[in-house]
Design a protein around this motif. Structure first.
Motif, PDB file in Angstrom:
ATOM      1  N   TYR A  36       0.821  -1.211   0.000  1.00  0.00           N
ATOM      2  CA  TYR A  36       0.000   0.000   0.000  1.00  0.00           C
ATOM      3  C   TYR A  36       0.858   1.266   0.000  1.00  0.00           C
ATOM      4  CZ  TYR A  36      -3.773   3.177   1.439  1.00  0.00           C
ATOM      5  OH  TYR A  36      -4.686   4.193   1.504  1.00  0.00           O
ATOM      6  N   LYS A  37       2.055   1.170   0.530  1.00  0.00           N
ATOM      7  CA  LYS A  37       3.078   2.230   0.552  1.00  0.00           C
ATOM      8  C   LYS A  37       2.880   3.261   1.662  1.00  0.00           C
ATOM      9  CE  LYS A  37       3.016   3.754  -3.743  1.00  0.00           C
ATOM     10  NZ  LYS A  37       3.494   4.426  -4.987  1.00  0.00           N
ATOM     11  N   ASP A  38       1.963   3.041   2.562  1.00  0.00           N
ATOM     12  CA  ASP A  38       1.732   4.031   3.611  1.00  0.00           C
ATOM     13  C   ASP A  38       0.880   3.401   4.696  1.00  0.00           C
ATOM     14  OD1 ASP A  38       1.814   6.379   4.974  1.00  0.00           O
ATOM     15  OD2 ASP A  38       0.724   7.566   3.490  1.00  0.00           O
ATOM     16  N   THR A  39       0.712   4.128   5.809  1.00  0.00           N
ATOM     17  CA  THR A  39      -0.248   3.722   6.823  1.00  0.00           C
ATOM     18  C   THR A  39      -1.619   4.252   6.415  1.00  0.00           C
ATOM     19  OG1 THR A  39       1.431   3.814   8.561  1.00  0.00           O
ATOM     20  CG2 THR A  39      -0.867   3.824   9.261  1.00  0.00           C
ATOM     21  N   PRO A  40      -2.626   3.400   6.304  1.00  0.00           N
ATOM     22  CA  PRO A  40      -3.950   3.877   5.890  1.00  0.00           C
ATOM     23  C   PRO A  40      -4.644   4.648   7.007  1.00  0.00           C
ATOM     24  CG  PRO A  40      -4.071   1.578   6.497  1.00  0.00           C
ATOM     25  CD  PRO A  40      -2.615   1.963   6.573  1.00  0.00           C
ATOM     26  N   LYS A  41      -5.678   5.383   6.645  1.00  0.00           N
ATOM     27  CA  LYS A  41      -6.500   6.040   7.660  1.00  0.00           C
ATOM     28  C   LYS A  41      -7.428   5.036   8.348  1.00  0.00           C
ATOM     29  CE  LYS A  41      -6.553  10.544   5.332  1.00  0.00           C
ATOM     30  NZ  LYS A  41      -7.408  11.574   4.674  1.00  0.00           N
ATOM     31  N   LYS A  62      -3.728  -8.652  17.060  1.00  0.00           N
ATOM     32  CA  LYS A  62      -2.624  -7.766  17.432  1.00  0.00           C
ATOM     33  C   LYS A  62      -1.528  -7.800  16.371  1.00  0.00           C
ATOM     34  CE  LYS A  62      -3.323  -8.162  22.439  1.00  0.00           C
ATOM     35  NZ  LYS A  62      -2.711  -8.527  23.743  1.00  0.00           N
ATOM     36  N   GLY A  63      -1.228  -9.004  15.880  1.00  0.00           N
ATOM     37  CA  GLY A  63      -0.180  -9.140  14.879  1.00  0.00           C
ATOM     38  C   GLY A  63      -0.507  -8.422  13.593  1.00  0.00           C
ATOM     39  N   LEU A  64      -1.737  -8.573  13.112  1.00  0.00           N
ATOM     40  CA  LEU A  64      -2.135  -7.921  11.863  1.00  0.00           C
ATOM     41  C   LEU A  64      -2.042  -6.406  11.983  1.00  0.00           C
ATOM     42  CD1 LEU A  64      -5.223 -10.105  10.942  1.00  0.00           C
ATOM     43  CD2 LEU A  64      -3.119  -9.932   9.609  1.00  0.00           C
ATOM     44  N   LEU A  65      -2.591  -5.867  13.064  1.00  0.00           N
ATOM     45  CA  LEU A  65      -2.551  -4.417  13.249  1.00  0.00           C
ATOM     46  C   LEU A  65      -1.113  -3.929  13.395  1.00  0.00           C
ATOM     47  CD1 LEU A  65      -4.019  -1.735  13.602  1.00  0.00           C
ATOM     48  CD2 LEU A  65      -4.175  -2.233  16.058  1.00  0.00           C
ATOM     49  N   ALA A  66      -0.302  -4.662  14.159  1.00  0.00           N
ATOM     50  CA  ALA A  66       1.090  -4.260  14.354  1.00  0.00           C
ATOM     51  C   ALA A  66       1.837  -4.224  13.024  1.00  0.00           C
ATOM     52  CB  ALA A  66       1.773  -5.218  15.326  1.00  0.00           C
ATOM     53  N   GLY A  67       1.606  -5.221  12.174  1.00  0.00           N
ATOM     54  CA  GLY A  67       2.263  -5.230  10.882  1.00  0.00           C
ATOM     55  C   GLY A  67       1.841  -4.051  10.018  1.00  0.00           C
ATOM     56  N   VAL A  68       0.547  -3.768   9.989  1.00  0.00           N
ATOM     57  CA  VAL A  68       0.042  -2.632   9.215  1.00  0.00           C
ATOM     58  C   VAL A  68       0.635  -1.328   9.727  1.00  0.00           C
ATOM     59  CG1 VAL A  68      -2.046  -1.272   8.773  1.00  0.00           C
ATOM     60  CG2 VAL A  68      -2.077  -3.746   8.433  1.00  0.00           C
ATOM     61  N   GLY A  70       3.634  -1.101  10.802  1.00  0.00           N
ATOM     62  CA  GLY A  70       5.052  -1.095  10.478  1.00  0.00           C
ATOM     63  C   GLY A  70       5.964  -1.800  11.453  1.00  0.00           C
ATOM     64  N   LEU A  71       5.415  -2.556  12.407  1.00  0.00           N
ATOM     65  CA  LEU A  71       6.251  -3.251  13.380  1.00  0.00           C
ATOM     66  C   LEU A  71       6.724  -4.593  12.833  1.00  0.00           C
ATOM     67  CD1 LEU A  71       4.379  -2.615  16.764  1.00  0.00           C
ATOM     68  CD2 LEU A  71       5.938  -1.129  15.494  1.00  0.00           C
ATOM     69  N   SER A  72       7.883  -5.041  13.298  1.00  0.00           N
ATOM     70  CA  SER A  72       8.412  -6.345  12.918  1.00  0.00           C
ATOM     71  C   SER A  72       8.001  -7.394  13.946  1.00  0.00           C
ATOM     72  CB  SER A  72       9.938  -6.291  12.804  1.00  0.00           C
ATOM     73  OG  SER A  72      10.512  -5.902  14.041  1.00  0.00           O
ATOM     74  N   ILE A  81      -0.441  -3.522  21.517  1.00  0.00           N
ATOM     75  CA  ILE A  81      -0.576  -2.664  20.342  1.00  0.00           C
ATOM     76  C   ILE A  81      -1.877  -1.866  20.364  1.00  0.00           C
ATOM     77  CG2 ILE A  81      -1.648  -4.448  18.906  1.00  0.00           C
ATOM     78  CD1 ILE A  81       0.933  -1.777  17.810  1.00  0.00           C
ATOM     79  N   PHE A  82      -2.961  -2.436  20.888  1.00  0.00           N
ATOM     80  CA  PHE A  82      -4.239  -1.723  20.884  1.00  0.00           C
ATOM     81  C   PHE A  82      -4.197  -0.474  21.762  1.00  0.00           C
ATOM     82  CE2 PHE A  82      -6.179  -6.130  20.152  1.00  0.00           C
ATOM     83  CZ  PHE A  82      -6.065  -5.999  18.779  1.00  0.00           C
ATOM     84  N   GLU A  83      -3.334  -0.485  22.792  1.00  0.00           N
ATOM     85  CA  GLU A  83      -3.234   0.657  23.698  1.00  0.00           C
ATOM     86  C   GLU A  83      -2.087   1.581  23.337  1.00  0.00           C
ATOM     87  OE1 GLU A  83      -3.199  -2.636  25.001  1.00  0.00           O
ATOM     88  OE2 GLU A  83      -5.411  -2.547  25.070  1.00  0.00           O
ATOM     89  N   SER A  84      -1.357   1.282  22.273  1.00  0.00           N
ATOM     90  CA  SER A  84      -0.159   2.050  21.922  1.00  0.00           C
ATOM     91  C   SER A  84      -0.513   3.371  21.257  1.00  0.00           C
ATOM     92  CB  SER A  84       0.733   1.229  20.984  1.00  0.00           C
ATOM     93  OG  SER A  84       0.103   1.076  19.729  1.00  0.00           O
ATOM     94  N   ASP A  85       0.405   4.317  21.356  1.00  0.00           N
ATOM     95  CA  ASP A  85       0.212   5.621  20.722  1.00  0.00           C
ATOM     96  C   ASP A  85       0.105   5.509  19.208  1.00  0.00           C
ATOM     97  OD1 ASP A  85       0.225   6.908  23.158  1.00  0.00           O
ATOM     98  OD2 ASP A  85       2.366   7.385  23.086  1.00  0.00           O
ATOM     99  N   ILE A  86       0.859   4.583  18.604  1.00  0.00           N
ATOM    100  CA  ILE A  86       0.877   4.507  17.151  1.00  0.00           C
ATOM    101  C   ILE A  86      -0.447   3.970  16.589  1.00  0.00           C
ATOM    102  CG2 ILE A  86       3.375   4.281  17.001  1.00  0.00           C
ATOM    103  CD1 ILE A  86       3.003   1.294  16.558  1.00  0.00           C
ATOM    104  N   ALA A  87      -1.251   3.327  17.434  1.00  0.00           N
ATOM    105  CA  ALA A  87      -2.541   2.802  16.971  1.00  0.00           C
ATOM    106  C   ALA A  87      -3.660   3.834  17.067  1.00  0.00           C
ATOM    107  CB  ALA A  87      -2.919   1.561  17.773  1.00  0.00           C
ATOM    108  N   LYS A  88      -3.378   4.984  17.677  1.00  0.00           N
ATOM    109  CA  LYS A  88      -4.435   5.976  17.900  1.00  0.00           C
ATOM    110  C   LYS A  88      -4.791   6.766  16.652  1.00  0.00           C
ATOM    111  CE  LYS A  88      -3.304   6.550  22.807  1.00  0.00           C
ATOM    112  NZ  LYS A  88      -2.811   7.484  23.860  1.00  0.00           N
TER     113      LYS A  88
END
Length: 222
Positions: A36-41, A62-68, A70-72, A81-88
């Motif tokens: 996709y080349k980016d993080t989607p909205k 958790k794994g699917l969202l983390a990968g989307v 950009g996490l390894s 991941i659901f409570e992380s800042d990057i998921a907000k």
């Protein structure tokens, strides 16, 4: 001695209790993000069969969202991941289906943002994955090679233009898969290569007339 939890790192190096349900999910999400080349909205995850029934306990969501995002696979942030800042900054939801026409560990991901894109894939075991569909096009992408992805107008000479450009720059093609939705309609080209393609070559491909979309996806780390 520290108590071992389900999210301790195990072999292969990853966070999660299952190589197919957790590590495979992370790799699928990451591969889809790179296509996709980016993080989607917004992203809607459609989980099928085993992924739908046992994925929650195995960390698939958790794994699917983390990968989307950009996490390894070895990133400790996956656990929360659901409570992380990057998921907000992303809207996401999960849907669950039984459809035994699909692989037991199958997922469809609908990306919405500046561009919309549907990507389907499977976790085939031991952390290995396979992307099988991009929009309406059949693909066979496992993340083992650096890969150039194009969507373009179906017309004579397009494959030759791109392959000749790669040959000129001494880039060897490992595999090439094409598909189209109709004669003269949209077509896709998936080119896995030995070596690398620099950004200048990607820009040249993007400037080919009637090329609508180009994505250069680097191979996933083992």
């Amino acid at each position: 001695m520290n108590k071992t939890t389900l999210f301790d790192i195990i072999s292969p190096v990853m966070v999660g209790p299952s190589s197919s349900h957790t590590a495979g999910a992370v790799r699928l999400g990451l591969l889809a993000r790179n296509i996709y080349k980016d993080t989607p909205k917004k992203v809607t995850f459609k989980l099928y069969n085993s992924y739908a029934h046992t994925g929650k306990g195995h960390g698939t969501e958790k794994g699917l969202l983390a990968g989307v995002l950009g996490l390894s696979v070895d990133d400790r942030r996956i656990k929360n991941i659901f409570e992380s800042d990057i998921a907000k900054d992303i809207e996401y939801k999960f849907e669950y289906y039984d459809n035994f026409k699909y692989h037991p560990n199958a997922v469809g991901m609908m990306f919405e943002g500046e561009n919309d894109m549907f990507i389907a894939g499977e976790s085939v075991g031991a952390g290995e994955v396979l992307v099988t569909k991009i929009n309406d096009f059949r693909v066979n992408l496992n993340g083992s090679y650096n890969t150039l992805i194009l969507v373009y107008k179906d017309k004579p000479g397009m494959i030759s233009q791109v392959s000749s450009l790669l040959q000129y720059h001494n880039i060897n093609i490992a595999s090439l898969l094409c598909d189209r939705n109709s004669k003269g309609g949209e077509a896709s080209m998936i080119i896995s290569i030995d070596g690398f393609i620099n950004s200048d070559i990607v820009k040249i491909v993007e400037e080919i007339p009637d090329v609508y979309f180009v994505s250069y996806v680097e191979k996933l780390e083992n």
